[in-house]
Scaffold this motif. Sequence first.
Motif: not given
Length: 306
Positions: A228-230, A217-220, A101-103
């Motif tokens: 939060d994504i991790a 997100w991955f590159t930042n 739901p968030e990704l």
Amino acid sequence: MSKSGSSPRKIKRVDDSVINFDSSSEEEDEEMSMEEQEKKRNLLSIEKVEDEMVVLDVAKSKEIIQIQAKYNKLRQPLYDKRSVAIKKVPNFWCNVICHHPELGPIVPEVERDCLTFLTNIDVKFFENVDDGFSIKFFFDKNPFFHNNVLVKKIQLRPIDNVADDGKRASDGKKFKPNSTSTAIDWKPGKSFLKSQQKLSLLGKRKKDVGEMTLFSWFTNNDFPFDDDIAEIFTNELWPNAMKYYYNCFEENDEGEEEEFMEEAEEQEEDDDDDGPIPIIEEVDDDDGRIPIPIIEEPDTDDDVAA
């Protein structure tokens, strides 16, 4: 926590005067009323008890870390066994990610196309789980980049130490998170990332959140302390992949049910327009009153004129 040699702490009273717990003199104690002295003793007692609680909390945290490390090792063979099966299911991790739901909402179409080449994900916690973790993304040969593996690593380090010297976050020292990620070796003209800005992470920094995608997100690596994504990958997707894989089918089932209901309502509306409506009237009969359907024709213009 109270420490010898520390600056005296002060507690405000209701009347805005100040009680100095650590350096009040005997004369000041004598000037206090009995009620104020009793209050002072009770507050000191409360503070001492809470300091003892902090000691227990620190011990509990160390034990929790040890337990987590133990069960991470016990789970690893199961994760390995699961990975073998996952590789045989096309687009497994693509479905898992895109239906979270968030990704899901931050994965644009071009990145979804890229994720169809994602064959596996692997999450590894460091020996001391409080030190950090790594997330590995394994890709088949694809038209976007040359890398076979992309790695995102978040590691906790003490501020005054820049080398991996084995110090642990559970030692009670202040640590600074450090995030790194593999440089993506894009094929010519195939990069789908916009110029990088300081992107916010879910639910924390709202600035530029509309610009963030999964790959940006991955590159930042600007916000390792607020990633939060991790955490979604490590705490939700990794241990509960099937839950989110099945979500996509549950969503499809709900969509089919809604479509069926809409079609049924449309059919009902069409039936209402098919012709005159039968009205039940009762007429006399030798055997009694029997309900007989009689068709009532709709009014015509001639009837209205008459």
